[in-house]
Structures are given as C-alpha cells and as structure tokens.
Scaffold this motif. Structure first.
Motif, PDB file in Angstrom:
ATOM      1  N   GLU A 159      -9.390  16.945 -55.011  1.00 47.17           N
ATOM      2  CA  GLU A 159      -8.076  17.396 -54.553  1.00 47.17           C
ATOM      3  C   GLU A 159      -7.534  16.638 -53.338  1.00 47.17           C
ATOM      4  O   GLU A 159      -6.331  16.322 -53.314  1.00 47.17           O
ATOM      5  N   ASN A 185      -9.511  27.459 -56.747  1.00 50.44           N
ATOM      6  CA  ASN A 185      -9.958  27.924 -58.063  1.00 50.44           C
ATOM      7  C   ASN A 185     -10.644  29.286 -58.021  1.00 50.44           C
ATOM      8  O   ASN A 185     -10.440  30.111 -58.904  1.00 50.44           O
ATOM      9  N   PRO A 279      -5.896  24.584 -61.006  1.00 47.97           N
ATOM     10  CA  PRO A 279      -6.638  23.598 -60.208  1.00 47.97           C
ATOM     11  C   PRO A 279      -5.782  22.429 -59.731  1.00 47.97           C
ATOM     12  O   PRO A 279      -6.276  21.314 -59.593  1.00 47.97           O
ATOM     13  N   GLY A 280      -4.517  22.696 -59.459  1.00 47.83           N
ATOM     14  CA  GLY A 280      -3.618  21.628 -59.083  1.00 47.83           C
ATOM     15  C   GLY A 280      -3.502  21.401 -57.590  1.00 47.83           C
ATOM     16  O   GLY A 280      -4.079  22.124 -56.774  1.00 47.83           O
ATOM     17  N   ARG A 311       1.047  18.620 -59.094  1.00 44.26           N
ATOM     18  CA  ARG A 311       0.179  18.026 -60.123  1.00 44.26           C
ATOM     19  C   ARG A 311      -0.757  19.120 -60.592  1.00 44.26           C
ATOM     20  O   ARG A 311      -1.556  19.631 -59.801  1.00 44.26           O
ATOM     21  N   PRO A 312      -0.716  19.504 -61.855  1.00 49.20           N
ATOM     22  CA  PRO A 312      -1.426  20.711 -62.291  1.00 49.20           C
ATOM     23  C   PRO A 312      -2.923  20.557 -62.524  1.00 49.20           C
ATOM     24  O   PRO A 312      -3.560  21.495 -62.987  1.00 49.20           O
ATOM     25  N   TYR A 313      -3.484  19.422 -62.207  1.00 46.63           N
ATOM     26  CA  TYR A 313      -4.906  19.203 -62.487  1.00 46.63           C
ATOM     27  C   TYR A 313      -5.480  18.191 -61.504  1.00 46.63           C
ATOM     28  O   TYR A 313      -4.760  17.433 -60.857  1.00 46.63           O
ATOM     29  N   HIS A 314      -6.793  18.211 -61.383  1.00 45.99           N
ATOM     30  CA  HIS A 314      -7.550  17.100 -60.812  1.00 45.99           C
ATOM     31  C   HIS A 314      -8.780  16.962 -61.690  1.00 45.99           C
ATOM     32  O   HIS A 314      -9.348  17.955 -62.137  1.00 45.99           O
ATOM     33  N   LEU A 315      -9.196  15.744 -61.960  1.00 45.32           N
ATOM     34  CA  LEU A 315     -10.206  15.515 -62.999  1.00 45.32           C
ATOM     35  C   LEU A 315     -11.552  15.067 -62.459  1.00 45.32           C
ATOM     36  O   LEU A 315     -12.391  14.576 -63.218  1.00 45.32           O
TER      37      LEU A 315
END
Length: 432
Positions: A159, A185, A279-280, A311-315
C-alpha cells in the motif's frame, strides 16, 4: 516500452536475464519467487531461507527444474553462472553470489536490515518487502544507496508504494494533495495477540503472529509511517484517526475540519480508514481553480473542490517485480524514505512485568502507533522495530508507551547499531 520489453532487450544485449536472489520463502516470498520467473528478462537464480526445504519448494513452485541445494558459495556461484538456480540457508550468503538484485522478504526487521546493509555495502541493488525494517533504519539505507551506485527501494505492490504512485499522479496533473492513505483490511483490535487469532490464522493458512500484527493495527501504522517518511506528510494525530468510511465518503470525511471533515492539519497528512475502501489506496485532492473544478465535476469525479483518487487493489508480491524493472532499467527506486517525519513506537498490550523478554511485532506484548518523529525523540520512545528480544527493566502498565529507559537493549544487534548510527546522523544533519 514496458519493463518486460526493456528487460528482454537488456537480456539480448548482455546475453543473460537479470539474476534475482530472494531472501525468505514464506507465503509472500514463495509468491514473489513464482511471479518473478514469469516475467521475461528476469530469472530466479537463488532463494535463501533458514529452512532450505522451503527455498526448494519455492523454486519448484516457480518451475525451476535445475536447482542446486548447497551452502558452498563456490558451488552455488558455479550453478548460477551455468544458468541454474540455488537453494541456500543464509540470506547473507546471497551477497557473495553473482546476482544482480536481492529482494528481502523475510518479514523479520533484524534480518531485513542486516541483509540490506550488507547488500548495499557490496554494491548490489536491494529491494525490501519488509517495511518494518524501513521504518526503523530506512533513511540510513537510502542514504547509503544514494551515495553509491546501488538502488534501495521498498517493493511495488504494498500500500505505501501504490499510494505514493497516486500522489505522484495527482501532483503531475496539478492537483493539491490533502490526504493520502489506505483502507484497512482487518478489524482494529490493539490488544490482539497470536493466541487470540490463532484459529482464524490457521484457517487462512497464516502465521498467527503475522495475523496479529494486522488485527492489532501495527502493520497499518508501519505502512502509513513509511508513506509519511517517503513524502514528508505527517500523521494528523498519534495513531491517525482510522474512521469508518466508505469509498463514496472519502472526499467528504477526509477534508479539513473547517470544511466539515476530520483533518486538523493545514498541509497534507497520511491516514487510514476502515470499511469498503480496503484493500485499496487513495489520495484526497483539491482543485484550486474554478475552471478545473468545473471540468472535474463534468467528468463525474465528484462535486468538488475535493475529490478522491482511488485504486481498489494492491497486489503485493504479484506486483513487486515492477520494482526490479525500475531499479535495473531506470536506475531509480520505486519508494524510499526522504525524511524522518514519523516513527512507529511500542505500546503495551497489557500490564508487563520487569524481567520479561519482549516479543516483537505481532507478538503478545506490544502494538505500534505512528507518532511525529520529533515527539518520539523528545520522549525517548522505543521504535517498534527494535522491541523483539528486549528485556523489561521495570513494570509497564497496559496502554503505556515504552521508552528506551524501560528496556535493556542488546547493542550487538546489527539493526540496533544501524539505528544508533541513523539517529546520530540525523542529529548532525547528515540525513533527511
């Protein structure tokens, strides 16, 4: 061109792919190892783990079929030069192997700091996924790298880094950043211990200590502290507000109090929220021009003058290889501290007795909160990254913030020596 295209061009020019070494073959490390071997121009040359069988499994999971398991550096170097992969028991051993970049994924601040320091001394590009080490000694590591020819960076996918990319985007299009942060989260229960979350952790295939570091809030505090030190944006209040907030409410709640929000500071701050933002990551921006505000309203970004970029995600490990490309091809870090604005300090989860050997992050004894670094220095507060293994010299009440005076600190630990050096250099104006 994309990084994969440019890395392939590098491979054609040099006759071989980028040789990557990874320290740590746990859940995150194994995912990273598998992903690296899927990227054109990168090759997973070595994995180090105290449990060599985990390193072997990680390489097997990445599709590596020519694997040598050895602690002999000559044999390991020969295997890598021949195009194979190596499983080895020591992260520090990677520094002596013919690798182009080392990525540290142990999750243990002491290990991460020592490996990074030694790797940078050896002139190797060094990337961390252990953000806990960065918020303890990251300014020293960045200074070392920037003074030489190596790259020091926190990896893409977490993040703080993805939030920084949103900040850079907002600044590049001329918008004023007001708040930058993440959605949390997990629930926020500061007194959670590994015992409390054991069943949930095992059901998720996680280490209970790792899950505890999420639910007790320490991980979020660490991540936002790292973002604070990369940007110079402070926390608005110790520990941040952490309010419940939906995606649609971001640009209404996370604005100055004078305009109906919760933020007291005049300048930009770091923050986190709970709710469906996770988780954004997000930045709250302000338009200072009526024409631009009208255009953003027309483009349905919101009612203005405050807007959220989201940004709705982190990978996580799936994106981490982007930092390898950035380091190798562009010779620049994705993310590193540029200031020492904030500090994550240790707070007792319960009453603790003199003589107790303290567990570190995610353990039974302390959780972390982010505070202004200047306040931590003035009050001699103990950084969370140094806690593990310390001995309490006196009783500490539940909720009390620990100071250096409360503990016996093992000065032989490399991370402690590095922190002492960083503190001294900060005091002398040589860093930050």
């Amino acid at each position: 061109m994309s990084y994969s295209q440019r890395l392939l061009a590098r491979e054609r020019a040099t006759g071989r792919p980028v040789r990557v070494g990874v320290v740590g073959a746990g859940q995150m490390g194994s995912g990273l190892v598998a992903q690296i071997n899927r990227v054109p121009g990168l090759f997973m040359s070595a994995v180090a783990d105290i449990d060599v069988t985990r390193a072997e499994r990680a390489l097997a999971g990445a599709g590596c079929d020519d694997v040598t398991s050895t602690d002999d550096l000559t044999d390991a170097s020969a295997a890598i030069e021949a195009g194979g992969s190596v499983a080895i028991g020591s992260g520090l051993a990677l520094i002596k192997l013919p690798l182009d970049v080392i990525v540290e994924v142990s999750g243990v601040p002491d290990v991460a700091a020592e490996v990074a320091y030694a790797s940078l001394l050896a002139g190797k590009d060094t990337l961390l996924m252990t953000v806990e080490a960065d918020v303890t000694v990251g300014l020293l590591l960045a200074g070392m790298a920037n003074a030489g020819g190596a790259i020091y960076s926190i990896c893409r996918g977490d993040e703080p880094v993805e939030c920084l990319k949103l900040i850079e985007y907002a600044q590049d299009i001329g918008l004023e950043v007001v708040v930058a942060g993440k959605g949390k989260n997990n629930p926020n229960r500061p007194t959670d211990t590994p015992t409390d979350v054991r069943d949930e952790a095992l059901a998720k295939g996680m280490n209970p200590k790792m899950l505890s570091s999420f639910t007790d809030g320490t991980k979020t505090q660490v991540e936002m502290c790292a973002l604070s030190n990369a940007t110079g944006y402070p926390v608005d209040v110790p520990g941040m507000h952490g309010v419940p907030c939906s995606i649609d409410e971001l640009a209404a709640k996370l604005v100055p109090a004078a305009e109906g929000g919760i933020i007291a500071a005049d300048g930009p701050v770091v923050e986190y929220v709970t709710g469906n933002v996770a988780p954004g990551v997000f930045v709250i921006v302000k338009s200072g021009n009526d024409v631009v505000t009208h255009e953003l309203d027309y483009l349905k970004l919101g009612a203005g003058p405050y807007y959220s970029l989201y940004r709705p995600y982190h990978l996580a490990s799936i994106e981490a290889n982007l930092s390898i490309g950035e380091a190798i091809v562009d010779r620049r870090p994705s993310f590193q501290p540029t200031t020492w604005t904030s500090e994550v300090v240790a707070v007792a989860k319960s009453g603790l007795s003199a003589g107790l050997k303290l567990e570190g992050i995610g353990g039974h004894h302390v959780h972390g909160i982010a505070v202004p670094a200047s306040d931590a220095r003035t009050a001699n507060l103990l950084p969370i990254g140094l806690v593990g293994g310390c001995i309490l010299k006196r009783d500490v009440a539940a909720g009390q913030t620990l100071t250096y005076a409360d503990i016996e600190l093992d000065e032989t630990r490399p991370i402690v020596a590095m922190r002492r050096l960083q503190d001294a250099m900060l005091a002398n104006g040589a860093l930050g």
